[in-house]
Scaffold this motif. Structure first.
Motif, PDB file in Angstrom:
ATOM      1  N   ASN A 213       0.804  -1.226   0.000  1.00 19.12           N
ATOM      2  CA  ASN A 213       0.000   0.000   0.000  1.00 19.12           C
ATOM      3  C   ASN A 213       0.836   1.276   0.000  1.00 19.12           C
ATOM      4  O   ASN A 213       0.295   2.376  -0.129  1.00 19.12           O
ATOM      5  CB  ASN A 213      -0.946   0.008   1.209  1.00 19.12           C
ATOM      6  N   SER A 217      -1.332   3.186  -6.719  1.00 13.93           N
ATOM      7  CA  SER A 217      -1.558   2.892  -8.133  1.00 13.93           C
ATOM      8  C   SER A 217      -2.829   2.076  -8.263  1.00 13.93           C
ATOM      9  O   SER A 217      -3.415   1.641  -7.266  1.00 13.93           O
ATOM     10  CB  SER A 217      -0.370   2.130  -8.738  1.00 13.93           C
ATOM     11  N   THR A 218      -3.264   1.866  -9.493  1.00 14.61           N
ATOM     12  CA  THR A 218      -4.434   1.032  -9.764  1.00 14.61           C
ATOM     13  C   THR A 218      -4.094   0.051 -10.877  1.00 14.61           C
ATOM     14  O   THR A 218      -3.080   0.214 -11.570  1.00 14.61           O
ATOM     15  CB  THR A 218      -5.648   1.875 -10.191  1.00 14.61           C
ATOM     16  N   ASN A 220      -5.432  -0.180 -13.669  1.00 17.35           N
ATOM     17  CA  ASN A 220      -5.481   0.512 -14.956  1.00 17.35           C
ATOM     18  C   ASN A 220      -4.386   1.556 -15.112  1.00 17.35           C
ATOM     19  O   ASN A 220      -4.249   2.161 -16.179  1.00 17.35           O
ATOM     20  CB  ASN A 220      -6.850   1.177 -15.130  1.00 17.35           C
ATOM     21  N   ASN A 221      -3.618   1.773 -14.059  1.00 11.20           N
ATOM     22  CA  ASN A 221      -2.561   2.784 -14.129  1.00 11.20           C
ATOM     23  C   ASN A 221      -1.469   2.466 -13.117  1.00 11.20           C
ATOM     24  O   ASN A 221      -1.468   2.988 -12.003  1.00 11.20           O
ATOM     25  CB  ASN A 221      -3.142   4.179 -13.877  1.00 11.20           C
ATOM     26  N   ARG A 228       3.649  -3.729  -6.786  1.00 11.08           N
ATOM     27  CA  ARG A 228       2.445  -4.550  -6.743  1.00 11.08           C
ATOM     28  C   ARG A 228       2.460  -5.661  -7.799  1.00 11.08           C
ATOM     29  O   ARG A 228       1.585  -6.515  -7.818  1.00 11.08           O
ATOM     30  CB  ARG A 228       1.200  -3.687  -6.942  1.00 11.08           C
ATOM     31  N   GLU A 257      -4.044  -6.728  -5.833  1.00  6.90           N
ATOM     32  CA  GLU A 257      -5.143  -5.810  -5.534  1.00  6.90           C
ATOM     33  C   GLU A 257      -5.336  -5.612  -4.041  1.00  6.90           C
ATOM     34  O   GLU A 257      -5.511  -4.494  -3.562  1.00  6.90           O
ATOM     35  CB  GLU A 257      -6.453  -6.352  -6.139  1.00  6.90           C
ATOM     36  N   ASP A 258      -5.311  -6.715  -3.286  1.00  8.83           N
ATOM     37  CA  ASP A 258      -5.681  -6.597  -1.880  1.00  8.83           C
ATOM     38  C   ASP A 258      -5.029  -7.700  -1.056  1.00  8.83           C
ATOM     39  O   ASP A 258      -4.826  -8.821  -1.533  1.00  8.83           O
ATOM     40  CB  ASP A 258      -7.203  -6.684  -1.741  1.00  8.83           C
TER      41      ASP A 258
END
Length: 297
Positions: A213, A217-218, A220-221, A228, A257-258
């Protein structure tokens, strides 16, 4: 009878000889300059092809753009280069020329010359990876970009205490945590057997989660070298009794993601991505979305 002036003749011959030596030296300097510029052109094209290949197989336009940007950084005019991607989207080729100005050849009417070079980079299925592999394994499946994948199960569906964790370079929570945070620094190849790590290994959850964390970022980006992005071994099955060995059948890349600690049970989810990394390749393997790259003639 008039005697020949030997000193005068010797002086003339000496002048002619010196002029010839300087002429050859000048010619050699211009030839040497052309060879140096050709070597620079080859290196630039090799690097540009490798840079472009990192965006294959899906982003062909981005691959061409990456190669072009690298050529421009090396002061090569794009109008003098041709960049093409193969029909199978597994290779990128560059052909180009560079104009070389001469210093001495203009005396004999040669102002410049052109040197040419070409480069080709190909991607292949990852066979061996050294460094960066995380201590989790995923059962191989039919991959689609963006698929949500459970990288580490909680205690619900494990087979005889196996929930996706594997022991790389040693057993125990401290080795597991170091590998989860920074990746195993050894080499793993398709066909190798790796040890399962029984139990939920939840003690490192918070530290791993905080580390992940720390990057905002995501899916998609995210940057190419995102923390990650995890490289994981793929296996056919986890069906071993307790601690046992499972066979590596490939490698996959996942965007984490998580990470959750559910009542003391760690669960990690991610999304599948296609990616080119530093890996030995084998064109005969199954396509699992993770590739290596190399220069090809």
């Amino acid at each position: 009878m008039k005697r020949l002036n030997n000193k005068g003749n010797a002086a003339i011959l000496l002048c002619l000889l010196v002029a010839a030596i300087f002429g050859f030296a000048a010619f050699a300097i211009d030839i040497g300059l052309a060879y140096v510029e050709k070597a620079k052109l080859i290196n630039a094209m090799d690097s540009a092809a490798l840079a472009g290949a990192l965006e294959l197989p899906d982003n062909t336009d981005k691959a061409k753009k990456a190669a072009a940007e690298y050529l421009e950084k090396n002061e090569l005019k794009l109008e003098d280069a041709i960049i093409t991607v193969g029909e199978d989207k597994r290779n990128i080729q560059i052909k180009g020329t560079k104009n070389v100005k001469h210093f001495f050849a203009p005396v004999i009417g040669i102002e410049n010359s052109k040197v040419s070079a070409s480069a080709k980079a190909v991607i292949g299925y990852a066979k061996s990876i050294t460094g960066g592999i995380r201590p989790f394994a995923v059962q191989i499946f039919d991959f689609s970009y963006g698929d949500i994948v459970t990288l580490k199960q909680d205690a619900g569906d494990g087979y005889n205490g196996n929930y996706g964790a594997v022991a790389l370079g040693g057993q125990g929570s401290s080795v597991f945590k170091a590998n989860a945070l920074y990746g195993y620094n050894g080499k793993i190849s398709v066909g190798d057997y790796i040890d399962t790590e029984t139990g939920n290994m939840a003690g490192a959850t918070n530290e791993i989660k905080n580390y992940i964390n720390s990057e905002i970022s995501t899916f998609n980006n995210f940057p190419r070298y995102s923390i990650r992005l995890w490289t994981l071994p793929l296996v056919d099955s986890f069906e071993v009794n307790g601690k046992g060995q499972i066979k590596v059948t490939g490698f996959g890349k996942f965007y984490v993601e998580d990470i959750q600690n559910k009542s003391g049970k760690i669960e990690i989810t991610g999304r599948f991505v296609k990616f080119v990394t530093n890996a030995e390749i084998d064109m005969n393997l199954k396509d699992t979305g993770l590739y290596g790259v190399k220069l090809s003639k």
